[in-house]
Design a protein around this motif. Sequence first.
Motif, PDB file in Angstrom:
ATOM      1  N   ALA A  94       0.855  -1.223   0.000  1.00 14.50           N
ATOM      2  CA  ALA A  94       0.000   0.000   0.000  1.00 14.50           C
ATOM      3  C   ALA A  94       0.850   1.216   0.000  1.00 14.50           C
ATOM      4  O   ALA A  94       0.407   2.264  -0.350  1.00 14.50           O
ATOM      5  CB  ALA A  94      -0.904  -0.025   1.214  1.00 14.50           C
ATOM      6  N   GLY A  95       2.447   1.005   0.088  1.00 16.10           N
ATOM      7  CA  GLY A  95       3.314   2.127   0.084  1.00 16.10           C
ATOM      8  C   GLY A  95       4.193   2.166  -1.136  1.00 16.10           C
ATOM      9  O   GLY A  95       4.991   3.066  -1.227  1.00 16.10           O
ATOM     10  N   GLY A  96       3.996   1.266  -2.076  1.00 17.53           N
ATOM     11  CA  GLY A  96       4.880   1.240  -3.218  1.00 17.53           C
ATOM     12  C   GLY A  96       4.287   1.863  -4.439  1.00 17.53           C
ATOM     13  O   GLY A  96       3.172   2.362  -4.439  1.00 17.53           O
ATOM     14  N   LEU A  97       5.079   1.848  -5.525  1.00 15.89           N
ATOM     15  CA  LEU A  97       4.593   2.304  -6.810  1.00 15.89           C
ATOM     16  C   LEU A  97       3.795   1.164  -7.387  1.00 15.89           C
ATOM     17  O   LEU A  97       4.293   0.322  -8.105  1.00 15.89           O
ATOM     18  CB  LEU A  97       5.751   2.664  -7.742  1.00 15.89           C
TER      19      LEU A  97
ATOM     20  N   ILE B 264       8.777  -3.564  -7.755  1.00 15.00           N
ATOM     21  CA  ILE B 264       8.971  -2.218  -7.201  1.00 15.00           C
ATOM     22  C   ILE B 264       8.174  -2.080  -5.906  1.00 15.00           C
ATOM     23  O   ILE B 264       8.683  -1.600  -4.881  1.00 15.00           O
ATOM     24  CB  ILE B 264       8.536  -1.135  -8.207  1.00 15.00           C
ATOM     25  N   GLY B 265       6.920  -2.517  -5.947  1.00 12.05           N
ATOM     26  CA  GLY B 265       6.083  -2.419  -4.751  1.00 12.05           C
ATOM     27  C   GLY B 265       6.598  -3.250  -3.595  1.00 12.05           C
ATOM     28  O   GLY B 265       6.589  -2.813  -2.442  1.00 12.05           O
ATOM     29  N   VAL B 266       7.073  -4.455  -3.900  1.00 10.13           N
ATOM     30  CA  VAL B 266       7.591  -5.342  -2.855  1.00 10.13           C
ATOM     31  C   VAL B 266       8.783  -4.698  -2.146  1.00 10.13           C
ATOM     32  O   VAL B 266       8.887  -4.734  -0.906  1.00 10.13           O
ATOM     33  CB  VAL B 266       7.999  -6.703  -3.456  1.00 10.13           C
ATOM     34  N   THR B 267       9.702  -4.128  -2.922  1.00 15.36           N
ATOM     35  CA  THR B 267      10.887  -3.526  -2.309  1.00 15.36           C
ATOM     36  C   THR B 267      10.526  -2.290  -1.498  1.00 15.36           C
ATOM     37  O   THR B 267      11.054  -2.081  -0.402  1.00 15.36           O
ATOM     38  CB  THR B 267      11.924  -3.164  -3.381  1.00 15.36           C
ATOM     39  N   LYS B 268       9.637  -1.466  -2.035  1.00 16.26           N
ATOM     40  CA  LYS B 268       9.231  -0.272  -1.296  1.00 16.26           C
ATOM     41  C   LYS B 268       8.563  -0.643   0.029  1.00 16.26           C
ATOM     42  O   LYS B 268       8.859  -0.069   1.084  1.00 16.26           O
ATOM     43  CB  LYS B 268       8.275   0.578  -2.147  1.00 16.26           C
TER      44      LYS B 268
ATOM     45  N   ARG C  26      10.871   3.157   3.533  1.00 15.55           N
ATOM     46  CA  ARG C  26      11.712   4.313   3.881  1.00 15.55           C
ATOM     47  C   ARG C  26      10.964   5.621   3.651  1.00 15.55           C
ATOM     48  O   ARG C  26      10.248   5.787   2.656  1.00 15.55           O
ATOM     49  CB  ARG C  26      12.967   4.292   3.012  1.00 15.55           C
ATOM     50  N   LYS C  27      11.122   6.558   4.535  1.00 18.01           N
ATOM     51  CA  LYS C  27      10.460   7.842   4.386  1.00 18.01           C
ATOM     52  C   LYS C  27      11.142   8.699   3.322  1.00 18.01           C
ATOM     53  O   LYS C  27      12.357   8.657   3.153  1.00 18.01           O
ATOM     54  CB  LYS C  27      10.462   8.602   5.722  1.00 18.01           C
ATOM     55  N   ARG C  28      10.349   9.463   2.609  1.00 14.42           N
ATOM     56  CA  ARG C  28      10.866  10.379   1.596  1.00 14.42           C
ATOM     57  C   ARG C  28      11.615  11.530   2.276  1.00 14.42           C
ATOM     58  O   ARG C  28      11.346  11.875   3.433  1.00 14.42           O
ATOM     59  CB  ARG C  28       9.726  10.942   0.764  1.00 14.42           C
ATOM     60  N   PRO C  29      12.534  12.166   1.548  1.00 17.28           N
ATOM     61  CA  PRO C  29      13.337  13.223   2.173  1.00 17.28           C
ATOM     62  C   PRO C  29      12.542  14.449   2.601  1.00 17.28           C
ATOM     63  O   PRO C  29      12.976  15.177   3.502  1.00 17.28           O
ATOM     64  CB  PRO C  29      14.357  13.575   1.082  1.00 17.28           C
TER      65      PRO C  29
ATOM     66  N   LEU D  10       2.816  11.069  -2.383  1.00 18.10           N
ATOM     67  CA  LEU D  10       4.173  10.523  -2.362  1.00 18.10           C
ATOM     68  C   LEU D  10       4.626  10.224  -0.935  1.00 18.10           C
ATOM     69  O   LEU D  10       5.334   9.251  -0.684  1.00 18.10           O
ATOM     70  CB  LEU D  10       5.152  11.501  -3.020  1.00 18.10           C
ATOM     71  N   GLY D  11       4.208  11.088  -0.020  1.00 18.16           N
ATOM     72  CA  GLY D  11       4.613  10.924   1.374  1.00 18.16           C
ATOM     73  C   GLY D  11       4.094   9.642   1.996  1.00 18.16           C
ATOM     74  O   GLY D  11       4.630   9.174   3.005  1.00 18.16           O
ATOM     75  N   LYS D  12       3.085   9.045   1.395  1.00 17.95           N
ATOM     76  CA  LYS D  12       2.523   7.799   1.900  1.00 17.95           C
ATOM     77  C   LYS D  12       3.176   6.578   1.272  1.00 17.95           C
ATOM     78  O   LYS D  12       2.879   5.448   1.666  1.00 17.95           O
ATOM     79  CB  LYS D  12       1.015   7.768   1.639  1.00 17.95           C
ATOM     80  N   GLN D  13       4.034   6.804   0.265  1.00 16.16           N
ATOM     81  CA  GLN D  13       4.699   5.708  -0.430  1.00 16.16           C
ATOM     82  C   GLN D  13       6.143   5.572   0.041  1.00 16.16           C
ATOM     83  O   GLN D  13       6.786   6.556   0.376  1.00 16.16           O
ATOM     84  CB  GLN D  13       4.702   5.953  -1.939  1.00 16.16           C
ATOM     85  N   GLY D  14       6.637   4.359   0.035  1.00 15.57           N
ATOM     86  CA  GLY D  14       8.028   4.142   0.383  1.00 15.57           C
ATOM     87  C   GLY D  14       8.952   4.815  -0.609  1.00 15.57           C
ATOM     88  O   GLY D  14       8.654   4.909  -1.800  1.00 15.57           O
TER      89      GLY D  14
END
Length: 264
Positions: free
Chosen positions: A19-22, A128-132, A137-140, A157-161
């Motif tokens: 739910a946090g990946g691309l 991509i989703g699995v790794t995220k 990891r939080k965005r900068p 974007l802030g909700k995605q890894g």
Amino acid sequence: MIKVPRFMCMIALTSAVMAGGLSQSSFAKTGNTEPKATYKFHSDPLLYLPPPPAAGSLQQAHDDQVFQTTRQLKGGPRWALATQDADTRLAAILNDYACAAGIKLEPGKLPLLAGVLKRALHTEYDDIGVTKNNWNRKRPFVGNDSPICTEKDREGLGKQGSYPSGHTTMGWTVALILAELMPDHAGSILQRGQIYGSSRIVCGAHWVSDVQAGYILASGEVAALHGDERFRHDLELAKKELDKARSSAGAPDDLQCKIEQAGR
């Protein structure tokens, strides 16, 4: 142009002979709503991607420094190019590579090329989703008000890894495939792919290490795709289509190429 360490680029290039990946739904929101046909083979990035930098590490300190430094690029030509590169519709990505390829790259006029790229990108979405989701990891920009080049996407974007960069993975995948299909333009295409990834750093959407991981992930994915007979067949057809189109596709937009040159 933000410099990605040479050894990381070489790793990516060598792997391609990533739910946090691309998620698929997030890609669909950018305009790619075709059926999600995929190829048979893909890589398992959790086996070969290193974890993101640990808090307090030298690598994280470097990520922090580059993020802060690149905020000063807001409003300049490199910022404008990063904003352009944020569009992940296939037509937009192909247009980003037109200057490097030396011809217009329009999906409607190059359906076989568009088809192999769509299927390749759809194949790697889950990875991509699995790794995220694995590292989350939080965005900068999360937790601060530093500018990013796509402010309208800040909340989503802030909700995605952040790790690895999905945009970079997609852009480098397209670069590797185009370079294989147009070897006489491989250098300029791969250069544009590196710039495409660096745009995510300039944009403020990703850390440097996110982008480096995106290059590796795309290289692993493209290497695995070559194990699929259907992929190799589609590549062959796309190459014939591209070779035939070179004399009639027309030159890329001159203004677009000037914008890219200024942004570099």
